[in-house]
Design a protein around this motif. Structure first.
Motif, mmCIF file in Angstrom:
data_model
loop_
_atom_site.group_PDB
_atom_site.id
_atom_site.type_symbol
_atom_site.label_atom_id
_atom_site.label_comp_id
_atom_site.label_asym_id
_atom_site.label_seq_id
_atom_site.Cartn_x
_atom_site.Cartn_y
_atom_site.Cartn_z
ATOM 1 N N ILE A 94 0.785 -1.392 0.005
ATOM 2 C CA ILE A 94 0.126 -0.070 0.159
ATOM 3 C C ILE A 94 0.745 1.290 -0.033
ATOM 4 C CG2 ILE A 94 -1.678 1.337 1.351
ATOM 5 C CD1 ILE A 94 -2.430 -1.404 2.826
ATOM 6 N N ASP A 95 0.521 2.130 -0.640
ATOM 7 C CA ASP A 95 1.174 3.505 -0.806
ATOM 8 C C ASP A 95 -0.017 4.653 -0.686
ATOM 9 O OD1 ASP A 95 3.100 5.482 -1.079
ATOM 10 O OD2 ASP A 95 3.104 5.487 -2.929
ATOM 11 N N ALA A 96 0.335 5.378 0.491
ATOM 12 C CA ALA A 96 -0.684 6.381 0.651
ATOM 13 C C ALA A 96 0.084 7.739 0.909
ATOM 14 C CB ALA A 96 -1.479 6.129 1.903
ATOM 15 N N THR A 97 -0.817 8.835 0.665
ATOM 16 C CA THR A 97 -0.382 10.212 0.533
ATOM 17 C C THR A 97 -1.593 10.922 1.512
ATOM 18 O OG1 THR A 97 0.705 10.153 -1.565
ATOM 19 C CG2 THR A 97 0.348 12.301 -0.549
ATOM 20 N N ILE A 98 -1.033 11.841 2.476
ATOM 21 C CA ILE A 98 -1.831 12.658 3.216
ATOM 22 C C ILE A 98 -1.462 14.106 2.539
ATOM 23 C CG2 ILE A 98 -2.351 13.925 5.441
ATOM 24 C CD1 ILE A 98 -0.622 11.310 6.849
ATOM 25 N N MET A 105 3.406 16.350 9.171
ATOM 26 C CA MET A 105 3.061 14.962 9.368
ATOM 27 C C MET A 105 4.214 14.209 9.749
ATOM 28 S SD MET A 105 -0.238 14.913 9.306
ATOM 29 C CE MET A 105 -1.455 16.272 8.660
ATOM 30 N N ALA A 106 5.258 14.487 9.054
ATOM 31 C CA ALA A 106 6.508 13.549 9.170
ATOM 32 C C ALA A 106 6.939 12.969 10.463
ATOM 33 C CB ALA A 106 7.595 14.583 8.335
ATOM 34 N N PRO A 107 6.904 13.827 11.620
ATOM 35 C CA PRO A 107 7.055 13.007 12.951
ATOM 36 C C PRO A 107 6.149 12.069 13.347
ATOM 37 C CG PRO A 107 6.885 15.782 12.941
ATOM 38 C CD PRO A 107 6.649 15.428 11.617
ATOM 39 N N HIS A 108 4.919 12.040 12.848
ATOM 40 C CA HIS A 108 4.005 11.226 13.275
ATOM 41 C C HIS A 108 3.827 9.797 12.344
ATOM 42 C CE1 HIS A 108 2.623 14.248 15.969
ATOM 43 N NE2 HIS A 108 2.468 15.112 14.710
ATOM 44 N N ALA A 131 3.436 12.842 3.039
ATOM 45 C CA ALA A 131 2.654 13.726 2.960
ATOM 46 C C ALA A 131 3.029 14.779 2.108
ATOM 47 C CB ALA A 131 2.645 14.273 4.516
ATOM 48 N N THR A 132 1.955 15.714 1.705
ATOM 49 C CA THR A 132 2.609 16.556 0.789
ATOM 50 C C THR A 132 1.581 17.930 1.164
ATOM 51 O OG1 THR A 132 2.942 17.582 -1.481
ATOM 52 C CG2 THR A 132 0.884 16.104 -1.174
ATOM 53 N N THR A 133 2.035 19.203 1.025
ATOM 54 C CA THR A 133 1.132 20.377 1.054
ATOM 55 C C THR A 133 0.619 20.518 -0.457
ATOM 56 O OG1 THR A 133 2.944 22.011 0.332
ATOM 57 C CG2 THR A 133 2.364 21.446 2.449
ATOM 58 N N GLU A 143 -6.322 25.352 4.482
ATOM 59 C CA GLU A 143 -6.625 24.633 5.797
ATOM 60 C C GLU A 143 -7.908 24.133 6.238
ATOM 61 O OE1 GLU A 143 -3.712 25.809 8.904
ATOM 62 O OE2 GLU A 143 -2.473 27.164 7.362
ATOM 63 N N GLU A 144 -8.679 24.173 5.013
ATOM 64 C CA GLU A 144 -10.263 23.909 5.409
ATOM 65 C C GLU A 144 -10.410 22.399 5.544
ATOM 66 O OE1 GLU A 144 -11.508 27.735 2.371
ATOM 67 O OE2 GLU A 144 -12.052 25.544 1.911
ATOM 68 N N GLY A 145 -9.447 21.792 4.939
ATOM 69 C CA GLY A 145 -9.668 20.197 5.004
ATOM 70 C C GLY A 145 -8.274 19.547 4.809
ATOM 71 N N ILE A 146 -8.469 18.289 4.871
ATOM 72 C CA ILE A 146 -7.233 17.260 4.592
ATOM 73 C C ILE A 146 -7.811 16.225 3.837
ATOM 74 C CG2 ILE A 146 -5.581 15.710 5.657
ATOM 75 C CD1 ILE A 146 -5.762 17.434 8.053
ATOM 76 N N ALA A 147 -7.009 16.044 2.879
ATOM 77 C CA ALA A 147 -7.280 14.921 1.703
ATOM 78 C C ALA A 147 -6.166 13.663 2.143
ATOM 79 C CB ALA A 147 -7.302 15.368 0.413
ATOM 80 N N SER A 148 -6.795 12.429 1.470
ATOM 81 C CA SER A 148 -5.789 11.521 1.395
ATOM 82 C C SER A 148 -5.976 10.586 -0.004
ATOM 83 C CB SER A 148 -5.797 10.446 2.471
ATOM 84 O OG SER A 148 -5.096 10.991 3.745
ATOM 85 N N GLN A 149 -4.894 10.061 -0.393
ATOM 86 C CA GLN A 149 -5.071 9.051 -1.445
ATOM 87 C C GLN A 149 -4.385 8.005 -1.158
ATOM 88 O OE1 GLN A 149 -3.016 11.325 -4.609
ATOM 89 N NE2 GLN A 149 -4.824 12.500 -5.255
ATOM 90 N N ALA A 150 -4.700 6.747 -1.648
ATOM 91 C CA ALA A 150 -3.864 5.405 -1.375
ATOM 92 C C ALA A 150 -4.066 4.601 -2.622
ATOM 93 C CB ALA A 150 -4.574 4.788 -0.352
ATOM 94 N N ILE A 151 -3.297 3.531 -2.623
ATOM 95 C CA ILE A 151 -3.232 2.771 -3.916
ATOM 96 C C ILE A 151 -2.802 1.291 -3.394
ATOM 97 C CG2 ILE A 151 -0.775 3.428 -4.888
ATOM 98 C CD1 ILE A 151 -2.050 2.755 -7.782
ATOM 99 N N CYS A 152 -3.197 0.263 -3.674
ATOM 100 C CA CYS A 152 -2.631 -0.885 -3.152
ATOM 101 C C CYS A 152 -2.639 -2.019 -4.106
ATOM 102 C CB CYS A 152 -3.440 -1.227 -2.066
ATOM 103 S SG CYS A 152 -5.234 -1.888 -2.380
#
Ligand SMILES: Nc1ccn([C@@H]2O[C@H](COP(=O)(O)O)[C@@H](O)[C@H]2O)c(=O)n1
Ligand SMILES: C[C@@]1(CO)OP(=O)(O)OP(=O)(O)OC[C@H]1O
Length: 160
Positions: A94-98, A105-108, A131-133, A143-152
């Motif tokens: 799995i590869d995911a992006t926040i 996000m990096a420290p978490h 993570a990316t901006t 900064e109204e929301g956060i999105a994520s993408q993932a592929i597996c």
């Protein structure tokens, strides 16, 4: 081998915890949702369900069902993993992006990876989280929301 993709967005709001990858991040806003609104796990679950042709999270965990109000998405991820096993699939990788302007996000990410790999019963090497901006552009940039993408990738388990 089967491929799946997932995408999710949740709105940032005051008076909610920010939970991503099962990590509670100390931040001035959190994500709004019926569950804990863990947008990273939601994108990963949709990728897994998509690869298995099992629909999406809204189908399995309707946001009209009080059973899922405030639920930890880690529990939902455990349930999706069980479903995959029942359908004789195993996770390849799995590869995911926040996508978030803030916070950093990096420290978490190591803890997110550990939490999610444990919930799916996979090795951490099978799960990448990054993570990316969006360079202050669009709803994540404001900064109204956060999105994520993932592929597996899923593999069909060979019966012995
Ligand atoms: N919320 C975020 C966003 C980014 N990062 C890390 O910073 C790097 C640079 O981000 P750009 O959007 O400027 O390309 C990125 O590669 C991540 O490592 C982050 O930790 N948290
Ligand atoms: C996760 C569920 C659980 O009821 O609720 P939300 O936290 O609102 O998240 P969403 O991404 O809108 O998906 C719907 C639901 O499956």
């Amino acid at each position: 081998m089967r491929v799946g993709m997932g995408y999710d967005v949740h709105r940032l709001t005051e008076d909610r915890d920010l939970i991503l990858g099962g990590v509670k991040i100390d931040w001035e806003k959190g994500l709004l949702g019926h569950s804990d609104a863990d947008v990273l796990i939601h994108a990963v679950m949709d990728a897994l369900l998509g690869a298995a042709a099992l629909g999406d999270i809204g189908k399995h965990f309707p946001d009209t069902d009080p059973a899922y109000k405030g639920i930890s998405s880690i529990l939902l991820l455990e349930h999706v993993t069980k479903l995959l096993r029942e359908h004789h699939y195993e996770i390849g990788n799995i590869d995911a992006t926040i996508i978030a302007q803030k916070p950093k996000m990096a420290p978490h990410i190591p803890q997110m990876r550990a939490n999610m790999a444990k919930a799916m019963g996979i090795n951490e090497s099978q799960l990448n989280i990054k993570a990316t901006t969006e360079e202050k552009l669009g709803f994540t940039g404001r900064e109204e929301g956060i999105a994520s993408q993932a592929i597996c990738l899923l593999n069909e388990r060979k019966e012995s």
